[in-house]
Every structure is written in structure tokens, then in C-alpha cells.
Design an enzyme around this catalytic site. Sequence first.
Site, PDB file in Angstrom:
ATOM      1  N   GLN A 102       0.885  -1.315   0.003  1.00  0.00           N
ATOM      2  CA  GLN A 102       0.052   0.163   0.002  1.00  0.00           C
ATOM      3  C   GLN A 102       0.733   1.196  -0.197  1.00  0.00           C
ATOM      4  O   GLN A 102       0.978   2.068   0.944  1.00  0.00           O
ATOM      5  CB  GLN A 102      -0.804   0.142   1.196  1.00  0.00           C
ATOM      6  CG  GLN A 102      -1.933  -1.362   1.347  1.00  0.00           C
ATOM      7  CD  GLN A 102      -2.886  -1.175   2.285  1.00  0.00           C
ATOM      8  OE1 GLN A 102      -3.475  -0.245   2.801  1.00  0.00           O
ATOM      9  NE2 GLN A 102      -2.958  -2.387   2.945  1.00  0.00           N
ATOM     10  N   ASP A 174       5.892 -10.000 -13.915  1.00  0.00           N
ATOM     11  CA  ASP A 174       5.302  -8.891 -14.478  1.00  0.00           C
ATOM     12  C   ASP A 174       6.223  -7.829 -14.757  1.00  0.00           C
ATOM     13  O   ASP A 174       7.391  -7.878 -14.503  1.00  0.00           O
ATOM     14  CB  ASP A 174       4.244  -8.201 -13.504  1.00  0.00           C
ATOM     15  CG  ASP A 174       4.970  -8.103 -12.083  1.00  0.00           C
ATOM     16  OD1 ASP A 174       6.256  -7.724 -12.015  1.00  0.00           O
ATOM     17  OD2 ASP A 174       4.340  -8.421 -10.807  1.00  0.00           O
ATOM     18  N   LYS A 197       0.951  -9.598 -17.974  1.00  0.00           N
ATOM     19  CA  LYS A 197      -0.299  -9.992 -17.534  1.00  0.00           C
ATOM     20  C   LYS A 197      -1.161  -8.858 -17.149  1.00  0.00           C
ATOM     21  O   LYS A 197      -0.982  -7.583 -17.112  1.00  0.00           O
ATOM     22  CB  LYS A 197      -0.213 -10.835 -16.232  1.00  0.00           C
ATOM     23  CG  LYS A 197       0.253 -10.138 -15.199  1.00  0.00           C
ATOM     24  CD  LYS A 197       0.220 -10.906 -13.855  1.00  0.00           C
ATOM     25  CE  LYS A 197       0.847 -10.338 -12.733  1.00  0.00           C
ATOM     26  NZ  LYS A 197       0.768  -9.079 -12.472  1.00  0.00           N
ATOM     27  N   ASP A 223      10.225 -13.347  -7.785  1.00  0.00           N
ATOM     28  CA  ASP A 223       9.416 -12.322  -7.310  1.00  0.00           C
ATOM     29  C   ASP A 223       9.750 -11.909  -5.957  1.00  0.00           C
ATOM     30  O   ASP A 223      10.604 -12.729  -5.408  1.00  0.00           O
ATOM     31  CB  ASP A 223       7.861 -12.819  -7.348  1.00  0.00           C
ATOM     32  CG  ASP A 223       7.021 -11.642  -7.608  1.00  0.00           C
ATOM     33  OD1 ASP A 223       7.261 -10.521  -7.483  1.00  0.00           O
ATOM     34  OD2 ASP A 223       5.619 -12.093  -8.024  1.00  0.00           O
ATOM     35  N   ALA A 229      -0.229 -16.923  -4.382  1.00  0.00           N
ATOM     36  CA  ALA A 229       0.287 -17.686  -5.480  1.00  0.00           C
ATOM     37  C   ALA A 229      -0.387 -17.994  -6.713  1.00  0.00           C
ATOM     38  O   ALA A 229      -0.002 -18.884  -7.316  1.00  0.00           O
ATOM     39  CB  ALA A 229       0.584 -19.032  -4.806  1.00  0.00           C
TER      40      ALA A 229
END
EC number: 2.7.6.1
Length: 316
Positions: A102, A174, A197, A223, A229
Site C-alpha cells: 500500500q 510482471d 499479464k 518475485d 500464489a
Amino acid sequence: MVKYDDPSLKVLTLNSNPILAEQIAEKIGVPISKSSVARFSDGEVQINIEESIRGCDTFVIQSTSAPANEHIMELLIMIDALKRASAKTINVVLPYYGYARQDRKARAREPITAKLVANLLETAGATRVITLDLHATQIQGFFDIPVDQLQAVPLLSDYFKEKQLDDIVIVSPDHGGVVRARKMADRLKAPIAIIDKRRPKPNVSEVMNIVGNIEGKTAIIIDDIIDTAGTITLAANALVESGAKEVYACCTHPVLSGPAIERIANSKIKELVVTNSIPLSEDKLIDKIRPLSVAPLLAKAIIHVHEERSVSVLFD
């Protein structure tokens, strides 16, 4: 254990990751300083430091993992106790920085909770933060005190180097993880690929395309955090469907919440390599998961900070 001959270095632990704290203290060569965490009948936290820490460099080891709010509150109260006990410095060692995802306003009226946590730590009295693989590196700028962000890429890379896998390709799940993937690729002298993605909503991802040559290769997905997951298992399945010979995965922070373990067990992932920045319960230590200890890295960082030596040499 070789004893570290400086009584002004104190290592303390709370409840989130005491096993890692013991490993760190053993690597340094000091005992864990005596303290206790108790609860009043209504659930309020009570901290008691049971030895003098006046004039000492103190290092509090606490991952703010689940239950994150409990662990954050323990940490804040410990920092306040150390400040009132006249510690010279209060160094917060956060192997895992909770709420790091966040870190910005993605929608209207959203909080920036990673900044709020930084404010709380500073206001309580922390003088430095030592952490590992922040989800967003700009979180360092949320603090007005020194922040040393260590990296797990060397540790993970060395593990795969020892396995001597053939014809590997490093895969970022990503676009945001490309820098991390490239660091591992440079260490393993391998090419990279990217999973393109689309994420319709939080904790739900949909694999769209694979950028790069993965056919017939051993893919290693890297990652920083694996939570439910969903992303990592979809990526692994897509890689195999697109011609990858086999798929390994690795991450720094194994949050592994909700259906994560079941997904990993049923996925095309041959092995998932993680660090112990977050402790794994027995039910999560399935055969596919291989934990590595970050204790030697964090121990070196603590010694370098205490001895006022450069920490940046540990980034490599």
C-alpha cells in the site's frame, strides 16, 4: 559460537520471527538480550526489558508479517521502551516490511499505509531501519531516518548456481519485476523473459503473453512476495504450456496466504525457493518449498552498522 567482544551491541527479538533472531545473534556472536512480551487480560501488549541497555546500540528484529497489526504494535511498544531506557540507538531490523504493497494512491480516497507505518516507527523513536527487498524501493523515501535495504537476489542466485541447471532463463512475473529478474540473470549469465499479464482486481491475475524465448529452457521465476500464489502458479503453467522444459520459482517473502499452498502443490512448479524473512508453519513446509536463511546477511549488516562501516558492500 565465536563471541562478539563488544557488550554495547544488543540484539532483541519479539514474537514474529524468534528463530531467525536466534540465528542472527548466533552469527554475530552475542546472546539475545533478555526481554519479555506479555498480554493483559484485555489483549494489551506489555513489554519488559530485563537487562540494562543504557548507551547501547540496540537492534530489534521483528517481521511485520501476519498478524501484522499485532507485530507492529509489539514493535512500537518495544521502541518506546528502548527510548525510555536510554538506548544510544534503536535500529529496527524488518526482514519483512508489512503494508509495503500500500505504497501509493491507486484509487480515490485510498490511504498510503506504507507511509503511515514509517511515520509510526519514526515517532516511536527508531533511529534506523534495516530491511530486505521492499516491495517498492521508493518506500525508503517515506522515512527521514537512514534506511538500509538489503537484497536476497545474491542468496537466491547462489542457490540456483549450485544446482547447475542447464539452459536457464530468468522470468519476471510482471513488468514491475524486470529489474530484479535482470539482477539474477546477470549473476547466472542467463537471458530474461517477462510475463505480460492483466490484473482485473487485487489477488486475481490473468496471464496474457510471454515476452522472450523460453522454449526448451529451464525457467526460474523470481518475485519479491508470493501471497496467494495466483500469479506465480499461472505464470508457471503458462511457461510449461509455451514449451519450457521445467519451472522453478523463488521469492524473498513467502506470505503464502489463503489457497497458496494448495496452488503451489498442484502447479507446474518443480521447486519454490524462499527465504525465512517470514517464518513458515509446519503445514506450509511442503516438499516443493525450500527455505534459505537470511541470518548471515542480516548479521553482517548489524555488525557493519554497529561498527560504522559501509553497508552498501553487502548489496553485492
